[in-house]
Design an enzyme around this catalytic site. Structure first.
Site, PDB file in Angstrom:
ATOM      1  N   LYS A 111      18.702  32.020  47.795  1.00 42.77           N
ATOM      2  CA  LYS A 111      17.328  32.416  48.130  1.00 42.77           C
ATOM      3  C   LYS A 111      16.762  33.410  47.128  1.00 42.77           C
ATOM      4  O   LYS A 111      15.563  33.414  46.868  1.00 42.77           O
ATOM      5  CB  LYS A 111      17.263  32.994  49.542  1.00 42.77           C
ATOM      6  CG  LYS A 111      17.477  31.914  50.586  1.00 42.77           C
ATOM      7  CD  LYS A 111      16.905  32.294  51.918  1.00 42.77           C
ATOM      8  CE  LYS A 111      17.045  31.157  52.899  1.00 42.77           C
ATOM      9  NZ  LYS A 111      16.854  31.568  54.280  1.00 42.77           N
ATOM     10  N   LYS A 192      20.520  19.787  53.526  1.00 42.93           N
ATOM     11  CA  LYS A 192      20.524  19.983  54.981  1.00 42.93           C
ATOM     12  C   LYS A 192      19.121  19.810  55.560  1.00 42.93           C
ATOM     13  O   LYS A 192      18.138  20.094  54.882  1.00 42.93           O
ATOM     14  CB  LYS A 192      21.142  21.339  55.324  1.00 42.93           C
ATOM     15  CG  LYS A 192      20.207  22.455  55.639  1.00 42.93           C
ATOM     16  CD  LYS A 192      20.942  23.657  56.243  1.00 42.93           C
ATOM     17  CE  LYS A 192      19.974  24.834  56.296  1.00 42.93           C
ATOM     18  NZ  LYS A 192      20.498  26.055  56.833  1.00 42.93           N
ATOM     19  N   LYS A 195      14.186  23.640  58.358  1.00 43.05           N
ATOM     20  CA  LYS A 195      12.862  23.946  58.886  1.00 43.05           C
ATOM     21  C   LYS A 195      11.827  24.149  57.803  1.00 43.05           C
ATOM     22  O   LYS A 195      10.676  23.890  57.994  1.00 43.05           O
ATOM     23  CB  LYS A 195      12.950  25.253  59.674  1.00 43.05           C
ATOM     24  CG  LYS A 195      13.923  25.198  60.788  1.00 43.05           C
ATOM     25  CD  LYS A 195      14.097  26.554  61.449  1.00 43.05           C
ATOM     26  CE  LYS A 195      15.098  27.422  60.737  1.00 43.05           C
ATOM     27  NZ  LYS A 195      15.665  28.459  61.601  1.00 43.05           N
TER      28      LYS A 195
HETATM   29  P1  TYM Z   1      19.155  29.669  61.175  1.00 42.48           P
HETATM   30  O1  TYM Z   1      17.962  30.111  61.936  1.00 42.48           O
HETATM   31  O2  TYM Z   1      18.977  29.298  59.737  1.00 42.48           O
HETATM   32  O3  TYM Z   1      19.827  28.452  61.907  1.00 42.48           O
HETATM   33  C1  TYM Z   1      20.131  28.523  63.300  1.00 42.48           C
HETATM   34  C2  TYM Z   1      21.404  27.759  63.615  1.00 42.48           C
HETATM   35  O4  TYM Z   1      21.228  26.374  63.357  1.00 42.48           O
HETATM   36  C3  TYM Z   1      22.232  25.910  62.473  1.00 42.48           C
HETATM   37  N1  TYM Z   1      21.613  24.886  61.604  1.00 42.48           N
HETATM   38  C4  TYM Z   1      22.110  23.659  61.465  1.00 42.48           C
HETATM   39  N2  TYM Z   1      23.192  23.059  61.982  1.00 42.48           N
HETATM   40  C5  TYM Z   1      23.415  21.780  61.659  1.00 42.48           C
HETATM   41  N3  TYM Z   1      22.620  21.076  60.816  1.00 42.48           N
HETATM   42  C6  TYM Z   1      21.520  21.630  60.258  1.00 42.48           C
HETATM   43  N4  TYM Z   1      20.737  20.934  59.451  1.00 42.48           N
HETATM   44  C7  TYM Z   1      21.210  22.988  60.569  1.00 42.48           C
HETATM   45  N5  TYM Z   1      20.227  23.860  60.215  1.00 42.48           N
HETATM   46  C8  TYM Z   1      20.502  25.007  60.858  1.00 42.48           C
HETATM   47  C9  TYM Z   1      22.652  27.143  61.677  1.00 42.48           C
HETATM   48  O5  TYM Z   1      23.945  27.020  61.151  1.00 42.48           O
HETATM   49  C10 TYM Z   1      22.594  28.198  62.747  1.00 42.48           C
HETATM   50  O6  TYM Z   1      23.761  28.176  63.538  1.00 42.48           O
HETATM   51  N6  TYM Z   1      21.350  34.042  60.301  1.00 42.48           N
HETATM   52  C11 TYM Z   1      21.193  32.991  61.273  1.00 42.48           C
HETATM   53  C12 TYM Z   1      20.653  33.484  62.589  1.00 42.48           C
HETATM   54  C13 TYM Z   1      21.432  34.588  63.173  1.00 42.48           C
HETATM   55  C14 TYM Z   1      22.683  34.484  63.867  1.00 42.48           C
HETATM   56  C15 TYM Z   1      23.038  35.807  64.219  1.00 42.48           C
HETATM   57  C16 TYM Z   1      23.487  33.423  64.188  1.00 42.48           C
HETATM   58  C17 TYM Z   1      21.085  35.886  63.146  1.00 42.48           C
HETATM   59  N7  TYM Z   1      22.040  36.633  63.772  1.00 42.48           N
HETATM   60  C18 TYM Z   1      24.219  36.079  64.918  1.00 42.48           C
HETATM   61  C19 TYM Z   1      24.687  33.695  64.884  1.00 42.48           C
HETATM   62  C20 TYM Z   1      25.036  35.010  65.229  1.00 42.48           C
HETATM   63  C21 TYM Z   1      20.233  31.948  60.703  1.00 42.48           C
HETATM   64  O7  TYM Z   1      19.455  32.217  59.829  1.00 42.48           O
HETATM   65  O8  TYM Z   1      20.306  30.753  61.305  1.00 42.48           O
END
Ligand code: TYM
Length: 326
Positions: A111, A192, A195
């Site tokens: 990023k 992947k 969003k």
């Molecule tokens: P984020 O918001 O990018 O994604 C949320 C969750 O969705 C999963 N994910 C996917 N899994 C499978 N295929 C995909 N294409 C896909 N896109 C997203 C991500 O692996 C994630 O589990 N930093 C984290 C949010 C966060 C968090 C935490 C998670 C903040 N604090 C504490 C767990 C524990 C994030 O940006 O996820």
């Protein structure tokens, strides 16, 4: 009872990838664990956001969690930014995190290349994620594979803090589901499903209408071989559709190969589209009911009260151990 927790960052809209990678896992685990699910809105601020869009998305996410079948009686559901002890804990943890560790995170490297001027928050964000997890003594963190490295950093920080200041944190572990660990973009199945993807036809949004869902799946990139066979390297498009189908129908890849033996891609895609529509339409209906309801606020008020109490205790324990006293 063991504890699980996960969060989703409200940047862009929720996708089928998020549902399969994180929300669905939480739904399956909520009966066996003490569960926490929150909207990671502070994390969204690492890149520039339009405040009114962010405000709308936060409420959308919260309503969608519940609409997806996350039971408020079995889960603590809350908004991260309403718990002021979490960033306070994050600061204490930052001072136990090495710059080298944070700057080695793959997501930071990727990023930071995309923006000529990026915020310090982009670097320290995994420490905030560690605080999200460690404050509540979480055992397991169900995430997609892209977040595994961040959970491992949380472990390293917890182990170091415990060693320096005495037993304070439970050491968490990432939980990666076997099927659908990484749902890919339908148009470019080497990337992947994300969003913030520019190509909207490659991404299924949780709030997409039925026609749009069907069109996107029928138009998914495949190969010219015409056999429903799993091979992520040679047949990434078909393998991705198989992962989606496996996750939604709770079938194994072998079962799917048998089910579609001799069938063409059109027949298979139609079944995948049916499975997605069958999953998403009832969720969307419940989402619309919840969005403007008092029920949603009631759930969030209860969630944040408990979360703050737990985080306050952890902050005070940490501060005391670190010598922050009169
Ligand atoms: P984020 O918001 O990018 O994604 C949320 C969750 O969705 C999963 N994910 C996917 N899994 C499978 N295929 C995909 N294409 C896909 N896109 C997203 C991500 O692996 C994630 O589990 N930093 C984290 C949010 C966060 C968090 C935490 C998670 C903040 N604090 C504490 C767990 C524990 C994030 O940006 O996820």
């Amino acid at each position: 009872m063991k504890k699980i927790l996960t969060g989703l960052k409200p940047t862009g809209e929720l996708t089928l990838g998020n549902y399969i990678g994180a929300i669905k896992q939480m739904k399956q685990l909520q009966d066996q664990y003490d569960s926490y699910l929150f909207v990671a809105d502070l994390h969204a601020l690492t890149v520039p956001q339009n405040p009114s869009d962010l405000r709308r998305r936060i409420r959308d996410f919260l309503a969608l969690y519940i609409a997806c079948g996350i039971d408020p009686n079995k889960n603590l559901i809350y908004l991260q930014s309403e718990n002021e002890f979490i960033p306070a804990i994050s600061w204490l943890l930052e001072c136990s995190t090495y710059y080298g560790e944070a700057s080695r995170m793959i997501q930071f490297k990727e990023k930071s290349k995309q923006h000529s001027n990026f915020s310090v928050g982009l670097l320290t964000y995994p420490v905030l994620m560690a605080a999200d997890i460690l404050y509540a003594d979480i055992d397991l963190v169900p995430v997609g594979i892209d977040q595994k490295q961040h959970v491992e950093l949380a472990r390293d920080i917890a182990i170091r803090f415990n060693k320096n200041y005495g037993d304070t944190f439970v050491i968490p572990e990432a939980l990666i589901s076997e099927t659908g660990t990484k749902i890919k973009d339908l148009k470019d199945p080497t990337k992947k499903m994300s969003k913030s993807e520019e190509n909207p036809n490659g991404v299924i949004l949780m709030l997409d209408e039925e026609n749009a869902i069907r069109k996107k799946i029928m138009g998914a990139t495949t190969d010219s071989e015409m056999s429903v066979h799993f091979d992520e390297e040679k047949k990434p498009g078909i393998s991705n559709l198989m992962n989606i189908y496996a996750a939604l129908k709770e079938k194994t890849i072998d079962e799917i190969e048998t089910e579609f033996q001799g069938e063409n891609y059109g027949t298979f895609k139609k079944k995948v589209a049916d499975a997605v529509v069958e999953t998403l339409l009832p969720i969307q209906e419940r989402y619309h009911e919840l969005l403007h309801s008092n029920e949603l606020d009631h759930i969030l008020d209860q969630g944040i009260a408990k979360s703050r109490k737990i985080a306050k205790n952890k902050y005070q324990d940490m501060a005391k151990k670190m010598g922050l006293e009169r």
